[in-house]
Scaffold this active site. Structure first.
Site, PDB file in Angstrom:
ATOM      1  N   THR A  33      48.381  17.444  49.139  1.00  0.00           N
ATOM      2  CA  THR A  33      47.950  17.115  50.491  1.00  0.00           C
ATOM      3  C   THR A  33      46.563  17.725  50.660  1.00  0.00           C
ATOM      4  OG1 THR A  33      49.168  19.050  51.258  1.00  0.00           O
ATOM      5  CG2 THR A  33      50.216  16.905  51.583  1.00  0.00           C
ATOM      6  N   ARG A  59      44.756  15.487  57.637  1.00  0.00           N
ATOM      7  CA  ARG A  59      46.173  15.347  57.283  1.00  0.00           C
ATOM      8  C   ARG A  59      46.329  14.133  56.369  1.00  0.00           C
ATOM      9  NH1 ARG A  59      50.644  17.773  58.924  1.00  0.00           N
ATOM     10  NH2 ARG A  59      49.140  19.154  59.887  1.00  0.00           N
ATOM     11  N   LYS A  94      46.152  21.587  53.920  1.00  0.00           N
ATOM     12  CA  LYS A  94      46.707  22.954  53.921  1.00  0.00           C
ATOM     13  C   LYS A  94      45.577  23.929  53.558  1.00  0.00           C
ATOM     14  CE  LYS A  94      51.440  21.416  53.135  1.00  0.00           C
ATOM     15  NZ  LYS A  94      51.604  20.102  52.489  1.00  0.00           N
ATOM     16  N   TYR A 116      40.112  -2.940  57.876  1.00  0.00           N
ATOM     17  CA  TYR A 116      41.100  -3.169  56.817  1.00  0.00           C
ATOM     18  C   TYR A 116      40.408  -3.247  55.471  1.00  0.00           C
ATOM     19  CZ  TYR A 116      45.841  -3.760  58.507  1.00  0.00           C
ATOM     20  OH  TYR A 116      47.099  -3.515  58.960  1.00  0.00           O
ATOM     21  N   GLU A 176      42.372  -3.421  52.045  1.00  0.00           N
ATOM     22  CA  GLU A 176      43.305  -3.415  50.908  1.00  0.00           C
ATOM     23  C   GLU A 176      42.558  -3.641  49.595  1.00  0.00           C
ATOM     24  OE1 GLU A 176      44.530  -4.746  53.792  1.00  0.00           O
ATOM     25  OE2 GLU A 176      46.736  -4.842  53.702  1.00  0.00           O
ATOM     26  N   ASP A 218      52.618  19.411  42.018  1.00  0.00           N
ATOM     27  CA  ASP A 218      52.334  19.144  43.432  1.00  0.00           C
ATOM     28  C   ASP A 218      51.698  20.434  43.964  1.00  0.00           C
ATOM     29  OD1 ASP A 218      52.370  18.997  46.170  1.00  0.00           O
ATOM     30  OD2 ASP A 218      54.400  18.166  46.312  1.00  0.00           O
TER      31      ASP A 218
HETATM   32  N1  DSN Z   1      55.810  20.546  55.592  1.00  0.00           N
HETATM   33  C1  DSN Z   1      55.072  21.094  54.496  1.00  0.00           C
HETATM   34  C2  DSN Z   1      55.153  22.577  54.468  1.00  0.00           C
HETATM   35  O1  DSN Z   1      55.176  23.149  55.545  1.00  0.00           O
HETATM   36  O2  DSN Z   1      55.186  23.188  53.427  1.00  0.00           O
HETATM   37  C3  DSN Z   1      55.444  20.498  53.244  1.00  0.00           C
HETATM   38  O3  DSN Z   1      55.416  19.125  53.395  1.00  0.00           O
END
Ligand code: DSN
Length: 428
Positions: A217, A226, A220, A45, A47, A191
């Site tokens: 994120t 993730r 990708k 932990y 925080e 984003d």
């Molecule tokens: N689920 C993602 C995508 O496939 O674009 C976006 O969060």
């Protein structure tokens, strides 16, 4: 007794190995990234932030998080990085929470035109909490019309203008988006979840140094674990207009929104994995990867178009392409995206049904298919494989009910996949 979960994980490993992964938001993280995710760091932990924790025993955790922060800043050329967001939706929520009050206006792209659920969908917290002013793509070009966006922004005076999309195949001019935000007294937010890897790989323009706040994120095109991060400017350009009574600058307001505003204990195992992925993305070979992702997407797009398949905006500049089944002359019906995605999955080609701009159908049975090349490129596939895959996709779409054809192609897909192993000796 071995927990049956391990058998199912094995089966999933085989599925990933034996099928073609064309969902543009998926990728294969390195073994080092996966090892950090499964490490003992998960036991801790922490925080707070490096040097200021609410729990003892964080000497090594601080070192890891500080490294992740430094690498994220270097990767994006950003003044500030918060590496604690648990994933993309909480990262976006944290930015809204840091900068807006309920009811404030956000200008964003709706889901059916390529925006994300958290960009103001009525089903999501963003759409329920803020006043959403939607901007759409041009019906002719199916691309962004910056003049139209500027006119709408001048008329509506939003407090935040959001760009960065989940199903938009063309380059985004973040500089113009920021200039529009400046002209109307709004924050600019991008984003970049889908294109982060292309940006750090130098094949898509960066939202920095101008954009106020950027979320992404990390799993990708960036090919990490993730999770997500927020990178931003340090100072608040609009402090004289908004948040006059706050002593915090932009970076501090974002940090407070993440913790203690929205989250508790950060996931330190994932933060370590993010730090590893950032180092991988800083290597010269990542630039080669990013360029190949785009080359592959363009060859796949050209092959599909040669086969008579209509693509939204007639092509791609990025890692993804969107098939418009409604405007594809040999289909020419709305709502067939799901049926087509299932037919392709039967053949070992995994993509997702997706809405197309001005889709007359619903998000669950949309009229498009979304495909992308980040995962296949990680496997080492190149232009020759993209051509082959494009022809397979076309044959299946030309004869959607032909299960025998799907079976035959599935066998061909398996033998292609055998030549491109994902992981050699993964312990899972
Ligand atoms: N689920 C993602 C995508 O496939 O674009 C976006 O969060």
């Amino acid at each position: 007794m071995i927990d049956p979960i391990w058998n199912v994980i094995q089966q999933e490993k085989v599925r990933q190995q034996q099928t073609l992964q064309l969902i543009p938001s998926e990728n294969y993280a390195s073994k080092e990234v996966l090892a950090a995710c499964g490490s003992i760091l998960s036991n801790k932990y922490a925080e707070g932030y490096p040097g200021k924790r609410y729990y003892q025993g964080n000497i090594h955790i601080d070192e890891i998080e500080q490294l992740a922060i430094e690498r994220a800043k270097k990767l994006f050329g950003a003044e500030h990085a918060n590496v604690q967001p648990l994933s993309g939706a909480p990262a976006n929520l944290a930015v809204f929470f840091a900068l807006l009050q309920p009811g404030d206006k956000i200008m964003a792209m709706p889901l059916d035109h390529g925006g994300h659920l958290t960009h103001g969908s009525p089903a999501n917290f963003s759409g329920k909490t803020y006043t959403i002013i939607p901007y759409r793509v041009d019906p002719e070009t199916e691309q962004l019309d910056y003049q139209m966006i500027r006119t709408l922004a001048l008329q509506e005076k939003p407090k935040l203008i959001l760009s960065g999309f989940t199903a938009y195949p063309r380059k985004i001019n973040f500089k113009i988006m920021h200039e529009i935000a400046e002209d109307v007294g709004a924050y600019s937010m991008a984003d970049i979840s889908h294109i982060a890897g292309l940006i750090v790989g130098g094949v898509h323009p960066s939202p920095f140094p101008f954009t106020d706040v950027v979320t992404t994120t990390t799993h990708k095109t960036l090919r990490g674990p993730r999770s997500a991060i927020i990178v931003s400017k340090q100072e608040d350009r609009l402090h004289g207009i908004y948040h006059k009574n706050s002593k915090k600058n932009l970076a501090q307001r974002i940090d407070s929104a993440v913790f203690p505003g929205l989250q508790g204990g950060p996931h330190q195992h994932t933060i370590a994995a993010k730090a590893i992925a950032f180092e991988e993305a800083l290597r010269p070979e990542f630039k080669v990867y990013a360029q190949q992702v785009v080359n592959n997407a363009q060859v796949l797009a050209a092959t599909l178009m040669e086969e008579g398949i209509k693509l939204v905006s007639n092509g791609t500049d990025t890692h993804l392409l969107l098939i418009d089944l409604l405007k594809t002359s040999f289909i020419n019906k709305p709502g067939l995206g799901r049926i087509a995605a299932v037919a392709l999955e039967n053949a070992g080609i995994v993509c997702n049904a997706n809405t197309i701009p001005f889709d007359p159908s619903t998000p669950f049975t949309p009229s498009g298919l979304r495909l992308g090349t980040p995962a296949l490129t990680t496997r080492g596939m190149k232009e020759a494989e993209m051509k082959k895959i494009g022809v397979w996709i076309s044959s299946i779409l030309h004869d959607l009910g032909n299960e025998q054809l799907q079976k035959t192609i599935c066998e061909q897909v398996k033998s292609l996949c055998e030549q491109f192993p994902i992981y050699d000796d993964l312990y899972l």
